[in-house]
Scaffold this active site. Sequence first.
Site, PDB file in Angstrom:
ATOM      1  N   LYS A  81       1.831 -49.540  62.760  1.00 32.98           N
ATOM      2  CA  LYS A  81       1.731 -51.002  62.706  1.00 32.98           C
ATOM      3  C   LYS A  81       0.920 -51.425  61.481  1.00 32.98           C
ATOM      4  O   LYS A  81       1.319 -52.297  60.727  1.00 32.98           O
ATOM      5  CB  LYS A  81       1.070 -51.487  64.004  1.00 32.98           C
ATOM      6  CG  LYS A  81       0.944 -52.978  64.125  1.00 32.98           C
ATOM      7  CD  LYS A  81       0.470 -53.355  65.518  1.00 32.98           C
ATOM      8  CE  LYS A  81       0.113 -54.825  65.595  1.00 32.98           C
ATOM      9  NZ  LYS A  81      -0.353 -55.226  66.918  1.00 32.98           N
TER      10      LYS A  81
ATOM     11  N   GLU B  91      -4.778 -40.686  60.712  1.00 39.25           N
ATOM     12  CA  GLU B  91      -3.972 -39.518  61.105  1.00 39.25           C
ATOM     13  C   GLU B  91      -2.537 -39.655  60.600  1.00 39.25           C
ATOM     14  O   GLU B  91      -1.967 -38.725  60.025  1.00 39.25           O
ATOM     15  CB  GLU B  91      -3.924 -39.389  62.646  1.00 39.25           C
ATOM     16  CG  GLU B  91      -5.258 -39.100  63.292  1.00 39.25           C
ATOM     17  CD  GLU B  91      -5.959 -40.353  63.761  1.00 39.25           C
ATOM     18  OE1 GLU B  91      -5.892 -41.384  63.044  1.00 39.25           O
ATOM     19  OE2 GLU B  91      -6.604 -40.308  64.816  1.00 39.25           O
TER      20      GLU B  91
ATOM     21  N   GLY C  96       0.288 -52.311  69.969  1.00 41.10           N
ATOM     22  CA  GLY C  96       0.713 -50.928  69.702  1.00 41.10           C
ATOM     23  C   GLY C  96       1.330 -50.248  70.917  1.00 41.10           C
ATOM     24  O   GLY C  96       2.439 -49.711  70.857  1.00 41.10           O
ATOM     25  N   ARG C  97       0.617 -50.283  72.051  1.00 43.53           N
ATOM     26  CA  ARG C  97       1.107 -49.551  73.230  1.00 43.53           C
ATOM     27  C   ARG C  97       2.251 -50.277  73.938  1.00 43.53           C
ATOM     28  O   ARG C  97       2.756 -49.774  74.938  1.00 43.53           O
ATOM     29  CB  ARG C  97      -0.063 -49.269  74.185  1.00 43.53           C
ATOM     30  CG  ARG C  97      -0.826 -50.500  74.639  1.00 43.53           C
ATOM     31  CD  ARG C  97      -2.158 -50.095  75.273  1.00 43.53           C
ATOM     32  NE  ARG C  97      -3.032 -51.241  75.508  1.00 43.53           N
ATOM     33  CZ  ARG C  97      -3.803 -51.799  74.605  1.00 43.53           C
ATOM     34  NH1 ARG C  97      -3.801 -51.364  73.349  1.00 43.53           N
ATOM     35  NH2 ARG C  97      -4.601 -52.821  74.908  1.00 43.53           N
TER      36      ARG C  97
ATOM     37  N   GLU D 259      -5.954 -47.814  78.187  1.00 41.93           N
ATOM     38  CA  GLU D 259      -6.339 -48.551  76.984  1.00 41.93           C
ATOM     39  C   GLU D 259      -6.287 -50.060  77.266  1.00 41.93           C
ATOM     40  O   GLU D 259      -7.033 -50.837  76.691  1.00 41.93           O
ATOM     41  CB  GLU D 259      -5.417 -48.182  75.819  1.00 41.93           C
ATOM     42  CG  GLU D 259      -5.984 -48.585  74.463  1.00 41.93           C
ATOM     43  CD  GLU D 259      -5.186 -48.012  73.300  1.00 41.93           C
ATOM     44  OE1 GLU D 259      -4.910 -46.800  73.286  1.00 41.93           O
ATOM     45  OE2 GLU D 259      -4.836 -48.785  72.407  1.00 41.93           O
TER      46      GLU D 259
ATOM     47  N   HIS E 245       2.123 -26.577  92.549  1.00 40.62           N
ATOM     48  CA  HIS E 245       1.627 -25.196  92.526  1.00 40.62           C
ATOM     49  C   HIS E 245       0.313 -25.117  91.771  1.00 40.62           C
ATOM     50  O   HIS E 245      -0.097 -24.035  91.358  1.00 40.62           O
ATOM     51  CB  HIS E 245       2.683 -24.293  91.886  1.00 40.62           C
ATOM     52  CG  HIS E 245       3.957 -24.315  92.668  1.00 40.62           C
ATOM     53  ND1 HIS E 245       4.246 -23.400  93.652  1.00 40.62           N
ATOM     54  CD2 HIS E 245       4.984 -25.200  92.657  1.00 40.62           C
ATOM     55  CE1 HIS E 245       5.411 -23.703  94.194  1.00 40.62           C
ATOM     56  NE2 HIS E 245       5.880 -24.795  93.612  1.00 40.62           N
TER      57      HIS E 245
ATOM     58  N   LYS F  27     -11.984 -45.239  65.070  1.00 38.16           N
ATOM     59  CA  LYS F  27     -11.338 -45.117  63.763  1.00 38.16           C
ATOM     60  C   LYS F  27     -12.381 -45.298  62.646  1.00 38.16           C
ATOM     61  O   LYS F  27     -12.389 -44.576  61.658  1.00 38.16           O
ATOM     62  CB  LYS F  27     -10.234 -46.165  63.597  1.00 38.16           C
ATOM     63  CG  LYS F  27      -8.974 -45.923  64.439  1.00 38.16           C
ATOM     64  CD  LYS F  27      -7.869 -46.952  64.123  1.00 38.16           C
ATOM     65  CE  LYS F  27      -6.618 -46.748  64.959  1.00 38.16           C
ATOM     66  NZ  LYS F  27      -5.516 -47.664  64.651  1.00 38.16           N
TER      67      LYS F  27
HETATM   68  C1  G6Q Z   1      -2.317 -49.165  70.867  1.00 38.09           C
HETATM   69  C2  G6Q Z   1      -3.447 -48.819  70.041  1.00 38.09           C
HETATM   70  C3  G6Q Z   1      -3.280 -47.536  69.268  1.00 38.09           C
HETATM   71  C4  G6Q Z   1      -2.383 -47.660  68.039  1.00 38.09           C
HETATM   72  C5  G6Q Z   1      -2.581 -46.433  67.170  1.00 38.09           C
HETATM   73  C6  G6Q Z   1      -1.682 -46.414  65.972  1.00 38.09           C
HETATM   74  O1  G6Q Z   1      -2.231 -50.160  71.535  1.00 38.09           O
HETATM   75  O2  G6Q Z   1      -3.812 -49.872  69.256  1.00 38.09           O
HETATM   76  O3  G6Q Z   1      -2.822 -46.491  70.070  1.00 38.09           O
HETATM   77  O4  G6Q Z   1      -1.058 -47.799  68.427  1.00 38.09           O
HETATM   78  O5  G6Q Z   1      -3.917 -46.360  66.777  1.00 38.09           O
HETATM   79  O6  G6Q Z   1      -1.880 -47.534  65.170  1.00 38.09           O
HETATM   80  P1  G6Q Z   1      -0.898 -47.859  63.997  1.00 38.09           P
HETATM   81  O7  G6Q Z   1       0.449 -48.138  64.571  1.00 38.09           O
HETATM   82  O8  G6Q Z   1      -1.480 -49.058  63.296  1.00 38.09           O
HETATM   83  O9  G6Q Z   1      -0.852 -46.642  63.111  1.00 38.09           O
END
Ligand code: G6Q
Length: 556
Positions: free
Chosen positions: A206, A212, A267-268, A353, A384, A512
């Site tokens: 996003k 990462e 994001g989620r 989250e 199991h 972050k």
């Molecule tokens: C989701 C969070 C988090 C985010 C990641 C990736 O709701 O905000 O999981 O999606 O940190 O972020 P970017 O899409 O900006 O790389």
Amino acid sequence: MKNLTQSPAWLALQAHYDDIKDIHMKELFAEDEQRFDKFSIHANEVMLDYSKNRINQQTMPLLFDLARQSNLSKWRDELFSGVAINATEGRSVLHSALRNRSNQPVMVDGQDVMPKVRVVLDQMRQFSELVRSGKWRGYNGHRIKSIVNIGIGGSDLGPHVVCDALKPFAQHDLDAYFVSNVDASDILETLKKVDPETTLFIIASKTFTTQETMLNAFSARKWFLDQVGDEKAIAKHFVAVTTNIELATEFGINKANTFAFWDWVGGRYSLWSAIGLSIAVYLGMDHFEELLEGAEEMDQHFREAPLEENIPVVMALLGVWYDDFFAAKTHAIIPYSQYLARLPAFLQQLDMESNGKTIDRNGQRVDYSTGPVIWGQAGTNGQHAFFQLIHQGTQLIPADFLISALSHQPLSTHQRVLFSNCLAQTKALMLGKTHAEVLDEMKQQGFDDESIEKISPHKVFEGNKPTNTIIFEQLTPKSLGSILAMYEQKVFVQGVIWNINSYDQWGVEYGKVLAGKILEDLNVPGDVDGHDSSTNGLINYRKKIYFNDSNESTLD
Ligand code: G6Q
């Protein structure tokens, strides 16, 4: 609601809890043969059986009172109509617009967002069809055989769970890989499996700044260029999904191959947006749109069904019941489907989250629990392993069991065996086994009196362990869309009741920033002392073992 725990609905539930806490579910089943009919509800393809819960005829009306007291219907209207309910970030929360298949406008700041949603859907269709048909060619004329989604958190978990779950719908000559961890082994092990000539990298971020993802993207780019040697080839093998078109262009990605989404998509909650590009390519755009349709059906159900027949509302309220009144600390998710093995990981982020907050919408610290730890694993494997603790451990662990009536793999009796195991577990968890039953059993098995006395207490199961069973005809794009949206709306309802903002994630942002500062210290020679002694000690320990002030290369 200022003092939730002092509110009439909460106090009524507290009093009711004292009445019901020692009642065993098997008594409730024995008293009422209609219990399954009374406590099961449908929404299109999905059925929720919640009869195996610690509830009686009084419980649900009291929980519905709590929902009404929290102004749930007002919040629900605001959610769907684009009000900026994510108040700490000043944003609307409109993932529902992404799956709005009607012609109804959805307004944000006086503008209908639907036209731009449709433009991106068209772009996704065109692109995915080019790749899938083989018309999209790599730099030296080969068709794409592997897609690698590079993203993390919300830009990974959603598309990943969907691509895994719907594998039977995938195009047979395409493989989908997901790289998320900054641990070099993730990208390196994936790159071993793919060929630069036939691989398409989808950089999903996003912000296009996540450490990462960017490091993985640059490592993939270097690996690609080391073998191909031509920067122009990048345009054929790297595409981006982002709200930050500028940074994607700087990375070298052709603007035409950049897929947009917007800040009103969390994001989620973003798998329904262009973040689902890997889904569209791997499964086809028709299947992606069916996924959207399934989610929209659940949204409609959530908006229109009365509280009493509303699956996300009922699931949310049962969650509050256990979390806040029974003090359950965790909630298990057990999909009886290997294709859904990643569902617990997806729901961990969605739930924890979103509602892992201690400060309410008024800025006050809450004095109640706002959500359990979510965990789980596919059945029957879990049986199991950790099921022992659910059956006989000291904690109360409510669980969701998910199962389809039909399998995509009609191999001998596998699905029937799977199904019987799922039902056997929920039955055993509800019923338990009394000491008297154990004694009878052991006598019949011919144990002597001494052994019976010694061993029998260990064979007693208290039972009375609550479960929901979520059943659907088959795992299809549509039913999966409905299930994922069902959980999203469940989380929303709980956020409303707990009076928290489910749509920010300051904890993630904080991590972050700190990682960036520690990285700076790892990059300079000599001991550091600017942190707490533990963090200093660990940084300095690592530097004593290995320090290299040039960039450490993982790909040389
Ligand atoms: C989701 C969070 C988090 C985010 C990641 C990736 O709701 O905000 O999981 O999606 O940190 O972020 P970017 O899409 O900006 O790389």
